[in-house]
Design a protein around this motif. Sequence first.
Motif, mmCIF file in Angstrom:
data_model
loop_
_atom_site.group_PDB
_atom_site.id
_atom_site.type_symbol
_atom_site.label_atom_id
_atom_site.label_comp_id
_atom_site.label_asym_id
_atom_site.label_seq_id
_atom_site.Cartn_x
_atom_site.Cartn_y
_atom_site.Cartn_z
ATOM 1 N N ARG A 48 0.836 -1.203 0.000
ATOM 2 C CA ARG A 48 0.000 0.000 0.000
ATOM 3 C C ARG A 48 0.877 1.261 0.000
ATOM 4 N NH1 ARG A 48 -2.288 -4.178 0.077
ATOM 5 N NH2 ARG A 48 -1.710 -3.898 -2.083
ATOM 6 N N PHE A 49 2.016 1.226 0.722
ATOM 7 C CA PHE A 49 2.924 2.370 0.723
ATOM 8 C C PHE A 49 3.439 2.629 -0.688
ATOM 9 C CE2 PHE A 49 4.453 1.361 5.357
ATOM 10 C CZ PHE A 49 3.200 1.668 5.846
ATOM 11 N N VAL A 50 3.776 1.567 -1.410
ATOM 12 C CA VAL A 50 4.261 1.704 -2.795
ATOM 13 C C VAL A 50 3.167 2.325 -3.665
ATOM 14 C CG1 VAL A 50 4.975 0.427 -4.862
ATOM 15 C CG2 VAL A 50 5.971 -0.139 -2.635
ATOM 16 N N GLU A 51 1.942 1.856 -3.526
ATOM 17 C CA GLU A 51 0.831 2.423 -4.298
ATOM 18 C C GLU A 51 0.628 3.904 -3.969
ATOM 19 O OE1 GLU A 51 -1.679 -1.772 -4.261
ATOM 20 O OE2 GLU A 51 -2.481 -0.021 -3.203
ATOM 21 N N CYS A 52 0.737 4.243 -2.707
ATOM 22 C CA CYS A 52 0.583 5.617 -2.257
ATOM 23 C C CYS A 52 1.683 6.489 -2.870
ATOM 24 C CB CYS A 52 0.638 5.651 -0.733
ATOM 25 S SG CYS A 52 0.279 7.238 0.002
ATOM 26 N N GLN A 53 2.907 6.017 -2.829
ATOM 27 C CA GLN A 53 4.025 6.766 -3.404
ATOM 28 C C GLN A 53 3.858 6.919 -4.906
ATOM 29 O OE1 GLN A 53 7.009 5.718 -5.362
ATOM 30 N NE2 GLN A 53 7.759 7.809 -5.248
ATOM 31 N N ASP A 54 3.402 5.878 -5.583
ATOM 32 C CA ASP A 54 3.166 5.968 -7.030
ATOM 33 C C ASP A 54 2.126 7.040 -7.348
ATOM 34 O OD1 ASP A 54 4.996 3.930 -7.501
ATOM 35 O OD2 ASP A 54 3.466 2.386 -7.842
ATOM 36 N N GLU A 55 1.055 7.080 -6.566
ATOM 37 C CA GLU A 55 -0.002 8.079 -6.766
ATOM 38 C C GLU A 55 0.541 9.491 -6.553
ATOM 39 O OE1 GLU A 55 -4.451 9.056 -4.920
ATOM 40 O OE2 GLU A 55 -3.302 7.367 -4.123
ATOM 41 N N LEU A 56 1.345 9.666 -5.506
ATOM 42 C CA LEU A 56 1.941 10.969 -5.231
ATOM 43 C C LEU A 56 2.938 11.367 -6.323
ATOM 44 C CD1 LEU A 56 2.458 10.499 -1.413
ATOM 45 C CD2 LEU A 56 1.020 12.265 -2.460
ATOM 46 N N GLN A 57 3.740 10.404 -6.777
ATOM 47 C CA GLN A 57 4.737 10.701 -7.809
ATOM 48 C C GLN A 57 4.067 11.104 -9.117
ATOM 49 O OE1 GLN A 57 8.274 10.597 -7.131
ATOM 50 N NE2 GLN A 57 7.982 11.969 -8.862
ATOM 51 N N GLU A 58 2.969 10.458 -9.454
ATOM 52 C CA GLU A 58 2.215 10.840 -10.653
ATOM 53 C C GLU A 58 1.704 12.277 -10.528
ATOM 54 O OE1 GLU A 58 0.961 10.721 -14.363
ATOM 55 O OE2 GLU A 58 2.084 9.075 -13.442
ATOM 56 N N LEU A 59 1.305 12.651 -9.341
ATOM 57 C CA LEU A 59 0.860 14.017 -9.086
ATOM 58 C C LEU A 59 2.014 15.005 -9.270
ATOM 59 C CD1 LEU A 59 -1.694 15.558 -8.240
ATOM 60 C CD2 LEU A 59 -0.997 15.219 -5.868
ATOM 61 N N VAL A 60 3.204 14.656 -8.777
ATOM 62 C CA VAL A 60 4.387 15.508 -8.968
ATOM 63 C C VAL A 60 4.622 15.729 -10.459
ATOM 64 C CG1 VAL A 60 6.912 15.627 -8.730
ATOM 65 C CG2 VAL A 60 5.516 14.885 -6.790
ATOM 66 N N TYR A 61 4.610 14.639 -11.236
ATOM 67 C CA TYR A 61 4.837 14.751 -12.684
ATOM 68 C C TYR A 61 3.779 15.630 -13.343
ATOM 69 C CZ TYR A 61 8.050 10.768 -12.151
ATOM 70 O OH TYR A 61 9.064 9.940 -11.784
ATOM 71 N N THR A 62 2.529 15.439 -12.974
ATOM 72 C CA THR A 62 1.430 16.206 -13.562
ATOM 73 C C THR A 62 1.565 17.689 -13.244
ATOM 74 O OG1 THR A 62 -0.050 14.308 -13.439
ATOM 75 C CG2 THR A 62 -1.089 16.481 -13.612
ATOM 76 N N ILE A 63 1.831 18.013 -11.996
ATOM 77 C CA ILE A 63 1.953 19.411 -11.585
ATOM 78 C C ILE A 63 3.141 20.064 -12.285
ATOM 79 C CG2 ILE A 63 2.487 20.932 -9.643
ATOM 80 C CD1 ILE A 63 0.800 18.952 -7.907
ATOM 81 N N ARG A 64 4.260 19.400 -12.324
ATOM 82 C CA ARG A 64 5.443 19.977 -12.966
ATOM 83 C C ARG A 64 5.242 20.149 -14.465
ATOM 84 N NH1 ARG A 64 10.307 17.174 -9.403
ATOM 85 N NH2 ARG A 64 9.977 18.512 -7.597
ATOM 86 N N ALA A 65 4.555 19.211 -15.095
ATOM 87 C CA ALA A 65 4.264 19.353 -16.531
ATOM 88 C C ALA A 65 3.365 20.565 -16.770
ATOM 89 C CB ALA A 65 3.609 18.078 -17.066
ATOM 90 N N ARG A 66 2.368 20.737 -15.917
ATOM 91 C CA ARG A 66 1.469 21.897 -16.056
ATOM 92 C C ARG A 66 2.234 23.193 -15.833
ATOM 93 N NH1 ARG A 66 -4.087 20.636 -14.721
ATOM 94 N NH2 ARG A 66 -4.502 22.875 -14.661
ATOM 95 N N CYS A 67 3.159 23.198 -14.907
ATOM 96 C CA CYS A 67 3.962 24.407 -14.650
ATOM 97 C C CYS A 67 4.825 24.741 -15.873
ATOM 98 C CB CYS A 67 4.859 24.211 -13.424
ATOM 99 S SG CYS A 67 3.990 24.251 -11.863
ATOM 100 N N ARG A 68 5.390 23.741 -16.479
ATOM 101 C CA ARG A 68 6.233 23.975 -17.654
ATOM 102 C C ARG A 68 5.400 24.493 -18.829
ATOM 103 N NH1 ARG A 68 8.077 18.838 -16.401
ATOM 104 N NH2 ARG A 68 9.943 18.909 -15.158
ATOM 105 N N ALA A 69 4.154 24.060 -18.912
ATOM 106 C CA ALA A 69 3.302 24.407 -20.050
ATOM 107 C C ALA A 69 2.625 25.764 -19.919
ATOM 108 C CB ALA A 69 2.236 23.314 -20.239
ATOM 109 N N SER A 70 2.614 26.328 -18.715
ATOM 110 C CA SER A 70 1.916 27.604 -18.545
ATOM 111 C C SER A 70 2.732 28.534 -17.655
ATOM 112 C CB SER A 70 0.535 27.382 -17.952
ATOM 113 O OG SER A 70 0.636 26.856 -16.649
#
Length: 192
Positions: free
Chosen positions: A165-187
């Motif tokens: 479950r910790f691994v799943e939680c970290q994966d979910e958080l890491q995907e959020l990091v990638y999404t937020i950083r991609a949005r920051c780069r795009a705007s």
Amino acid sequence: MQPAKEYHRRPMPTVGDADPTTLYAAVGLATSRWQMVEFTLSQLFSTFMNRHATGAVSFHSYPALEAYAAIIGFKTRTSVLRKAAGVFFRLNGFDDLQPPFKSAVDRADNFSPRRNDIAHGIVLRREENDKNLRFFLETSFESRGTGHKATYSLTSREVGYFTDRFVECQDELQELVYTIRARCRASPPKYE
């Protein structure tokens, strides 16, 4: 009776681990995986604190990472993270990312007590009905008469469940990091 949530304690095991090394290895892996959850949360904090006027995002802002790490207690860190996120999302027009952020951080908050059970437990051996010595991770002790009795125990099986479950939680958080950083780069930032 409501079904148990994924972050609730598992039913008390009746059969322990035959080899304490198996349990020690499970505890080590679980604490290491939890540390990845903590690190990913610090990456989110760093991102929230380091949006530059040019739209660049610092992946490793050491001052932000050090400041986040200096906050004592997991619930306090996530509370500070939530405040920083609220301002960041509002100022950048990323309000649509607030629900997945809340969900991911709530999940980490809910698993924090299980991390504590694992990290602060004590590996002890117990004699079972068949007189075999088995090993359990004992936690949440209460005093009874002249001794202490564990109110909750885990084996490598339960520890492994939470590690997954910790691994799943970290994966979910890491995907959020990638999404937020991609949005920051795009705007470009909407504030100065």
